[in-house]
Design a protein around this motif. Structure first.
Motif: not given
Lengths: 357, 258
Positions: A296-325
Motif C-alpha cells: 500500500p505504500r507503493m501506490f496512491a490511496s484514497l484512505h487518509p494518511g495514504a503516502t508512507g503511512n499504513p493507517a492514519f496519522g495522529s492528526e486525524d484523531l483529536d482527544n474526544t475521538m481518542r476517548a472513544v477510539f
C-alpha cells in the motif's frame, strides 16, 4: 470472566457514545462559489450543527482568508436562521501576489459555536478590467487591502464533541467501528499463527483447533471491516468499491485465509491436514505483512494518511475521538477473542463426540 | 546432524521435546549455513538429478514450451490483433509468465512417486532437496520467461526501452516465482486436488511479487514519470524474496516428513 464483561461494557460504550455525541459546528458550503476582485459580494454561508441566531448579530464575524496573515472581513452580517447567514464583503481590487485567480478559505467565528472554517470555499478571479487601465499587476498590488482586517480573538469552545470534517461529516463516527475491525483481525491472526507454530512443535489437536478458530474469527472481522469500509466508501467516495489499493489488498488477504480453510479440509487424514495447514498459515501470515504494510505504500490511496503511512496519522484523531477510539479497539478485541474461544470450545466438543480427539 | 523437527514430530518414538520457539527459530539460519557448507555435494547431486530427470522426460518441458507459445498466440489473437500499447503489453506479458511458471513448477513435487520421495527422505537433508528444486526451478523459469519474451516481442512488438533493467526484472521474477511456487507445490502435492490447490494457495501469496514486478517492468518500458526511481521496488522485491526463502527453509522439513 471479567474480560467478557469488560468487552461488553466497552463495546456498548463505543456504540452509545460514538453514535450520540454531536459533531462540532462547521461550514458546509458558501454561495456563490466564484467571485471577481473589486466586487461587492453578498456571500451566503451554510453552517452545520451551528446556532447562528443564538449569538448577537454583532458578535458574528466572517472572513475570507488568503493565507495566515492576509484576509478580508465581512462588513455586515445578516443571520437568516441557525444554519444560514449572509455576509457582505467589499472585495479588494487586486489579489495579493498578482495571480489570475485563487481559492479562499471561509472562516466564521462567534461566541456560541466558536470558530469554524471551510477550505477552498470561494474562487476569487482577478478582474481584468482593472488591469487594462494601468501598468503591470505587480506594481499596482497593494497588500494593505488584505492585511487591514486581521483574523484575531477567535473563540475556542471546549466541550465533548467530535470534530467536523467536510466530505465525511457524520460518518466520522465509523472510525470507532471500521478501524478497530482491522486491529482485531491482526490480533486474531497473530494468535492463530502462534498456535500454528506451537502445533508444529507439538502436534496436539487442541493447538490446531485454536489456530483454526482464531483464523475463522479473524476472517469474520475481516469481512466486517470490509463491509463497514464499503458503507463508508459509498458515502465518502461515492461508491462502495473503488479499487483502492487497500481494498484490493484486504480482499487478497481474505482470499489467503479462505484458501487456508480449503487446504485444511482437502486431506483424508486430519493430522496431515492440520500439519500442512499450520505450515501454510505461517507462510500466509508472512506474506500478509508485505500485502498490508509494504505494497500500500507503493501506490496512491484514497484512505487518509495514504503516502508512507499504513493507517492514519495522529492528526486525524483529536482527544474526544481518542476517548472513544481506544476503548472501542479494546472492547472489540476482547469480544473477538470471546467469539473465538466459543468457536474453539464448540469444535472441541464436536471432535470429542465424533471420536476425533 | 539431526533436524530438530524430525524428533519433535515423530509420534511413535514419543521422545518428549520441549518446544521453545525463542530458542528454535533464531537457530535456524546458522543451522542452514552450516548445513549448506557441509552438504554442498548433496546439493550438487540433487541438482544434477533434477536436470537428468528433465532430460529423460523431455515431453514435459516440451509441453510447457508449447503451452507458452500457444498462450502467447491466444493472447494476441484474443486482443483482436489490435495495436497493443506498452501498458497492456506489460500486463499481458506478466500474465503469460505467471501462468507458464505455475504450470512449470507444479510438477516439481507431483511428478515423483511416494516411494521415490521416501528414498530421497532417507538419503538427503530436506533443506538441500528444497534448495536444489528452487535453484533448478529458477533456471527453468528464467529460460521460460526469456522464451516468452522473445516470442511475445516477435508477435506483439518489443516496447522495452531499458533492456538491462528488463532482464534484471525477469531474473528477479523467476527467483520470486520459483521460491513461492516450489514451496506451495510441495504442500499441494500432498493433497488429492493438487492443481486447484496450487492455484488458490499461490495466487494470493504471489500478488505482492507480481505487483512489484509489473511496476519494475513499467520502468523498463519507460512508462514511469522521468523522476521516479526504482531502487525501492528492487529492495522491496528482494525483501519479499528474503522473507519467503527464510520461511520456506524453516517450514519445509515439516511438510517433507510423512
Amino acid at each position: 470472566m471479567w474480560w467478557k464483561i469488560l468487552s461488553v461494557v466497552l463495546v456498548l460504550y463505543a456504540l452509545s457514545i460514538g453514535l450520540l455525541i454531536p459533531l462540532k459546528p462547521g461550514v458546509v458550503r458558501v454561495s456563490p462559489e466564484t467571485a471577481t476582485t473589486g466586487q461587492a459580494l453578498t456571500l451566503q454561508v451554510f453552517g452545520y450543527n451551528s446556532y447562528f441566531s443564538k449569538s448577537e448579530p454583532g458578535q458574528i464575524r466572517v472572513w475570507l482568508e488568503y493565507d495566515s496573515s492576509r484576509a478580508t472581513a465581512a462588513q455586515t452580517i445578516k443571520v437568516l436562521n441557525d444554519t444560514t447567514l449572509e455576509a457582505s464583503f467589499q472585495l479588494p481590487p487586486y489579489l495579493p501576489k498578482g495571480e489570475k485567480s485563487t481559492l479562499l478559505t471561509a472562516i466564521v467565528d462567534h461566541p456560541t459555536d466558536g470558530v469554524s472554517l471551510l477550505p477552498n470555499a470561494l474562487k476569487l478571479i482577478q478582474d481584468t478590467a482593472f488591469l487594462k487601465s494601468g501598468a503591470s499587476v505587480s506594481s499596482m498590488v497593494s497588500d494593505s487591502a488584505w492585511t487591514l482586517q486581521p483574523i484575531d480573538n477567535l473563540h475556542v469552545i471546549k466541550d465533548f464533541s467530535f470534530p467536523y470534517r467536510n466530505v465525511i461529516y457524520e460518518s466520522i463516527r465509523n472510525t470507532y467501528y471500521h478501524v478497530p475491525m482491522w486491529f482485531v483481525l491482526m490480533f486474531l491472526f497473530i494468535a492463530s499463527v502462534w498456535y500454528s507454530i506451537r502445533y508444529l512443535g507439538k502436534p496436539d489437536p487442541d493447538f490446531d483447533r485454536k489456530a483454526a478458530g482464531y483464523a475463522e474469527t479473524g476472517l469474520l472481522f475481516g469481512f466486517l471491516g470490509l463491509f463497514t469500509g464499503m458503507v463508508w466508501a459509498n458515502y465518502a467516495w461515492g461508491k462502495p468499491w473503488s479499487n483502492d489499493i487497500k481494498q484490493l489488498m484486504t480482499a487478497v488477504a481474505l482470499l489467503i485465509y479462505l484458501a487456508y480453510f480449503i487446504l485444511r479440509r482437502s486431506f483424508d487424514e486430519p493430522e496431515k491436514g492440520a500439519r500442512l495447514a499450520a505450515v501454510y498459515n505461517i507462510f500466509a501470515f508472512a506474506s500478509l505483512i508485505p500485502l498490508l504494510y509494504i505494497v500500500p505504500r507503493m501506490f496512491a490511496s484514497l484512505h487518509p494518511g495514504a503516502t508512507g503511512n499504513p493507517a492514519f496519522g495522529s492528526e486525524d484523531l483529536d482527544n474526544t475521538m481518542r476517548a472513544v477510539f481506544y476503548p472501542s479497539i479494546l472492547g472489540w478485541t476482547l469480544l473477538g477473542f470471546w467469539i473465538a474461544s466459543l468457536r474453539i470450545r464448540y469444535q472441541r466438543l464436536h471432535d470429542r463426540s465424533h471420536g476425533l480427539d | 546432524m539431526a533436524w530438530p523437527a524430525n524428533q519433535a514430530g515423530s509420534k511413535d518414538k514419543a521422545i518428549p521435546v520441549k518446544f521453545i520457539p525463542s530458542a528454535y527459530l533464531p537457530a535456524t539460519l546458522p543451522y542452514l549455513c552450516r548445513n549448506l557448507f557441509m552438504n554442498w555435494r548433496h546439493f550438487i547431486i540433487l541438482l544434477q538429478k533434477e536436470f537428468l530427470l528433465e532430460f529423460r522426460q523431455r515431453y514435459a518441458i516440451s509441453g510447457i514450451v508449447l503451452y507458452v507459445f500457444s498462450m502467447i498466440f491466444v493472447v494476441y489473437i484474443a486482443s483482436a490483433k489490435a495495436d497493443i500499447s506498452p501498458k497492456i503489453w506489460n500486463v499481458l506479458f506478466w500474465l503469460v509468465v505467471l501462468f507458464a511458471s505455475i504450470n512449470a513448477v507444479v510438477k516439481s513435487f507431483v511428478q515423483e512417486s511416494g516411494a521415490r520421495q521416501l528414498y530421497y527422505y532417507q538419503l538427503a537433508e530436506p533443506v538441500m532437496l528444497l534448495l536444489s528444486k528452487i535453484v533448478y526451478n529458477t533456471l527453468l523459469l528464467l529460460v521460460l520467461s526469456s522464451l516468452s519474451f522473445v516470442t511475445y516481442s516477435v508477435v506483439a512488438g518489443n516496447p522495452v526501452k531499458d533492456a538491462g533493467l528488463f532482464w534484471l526484472t525477469l531474473l528477479l521474477g523467476s527467483l520470486g516465482f520459483s521460491i513461492a511456487f516450489t514451496f506451495i507445490s510441495s504442500i499441494a502435492a500432498k493433497a488429492n486436488n493438487s492443481a486447484t490447490l496450487m492455484a488458490i494457495l499461490s495466487f494470493p501469496v504471489i500478488l505482492p511479487i507480481l505487483l512489484t514486478l509489473t511496476n519494475l517492468s513499467k520502468f523498463a518500458l519507460g512508462l514511469m514519470p522521468p523522476l521516479a526511481t526504482y531502487d525501492r521496488d528492487i529492495i522491496n522485491l528482494l525483501a519479499i524474496d528474503g522473507i519467503l526463502v527464510t520461511l520456506t527453509f524453516v517450514l519445509f522439513p515439516f511438510i517433507w516428513k510423512d
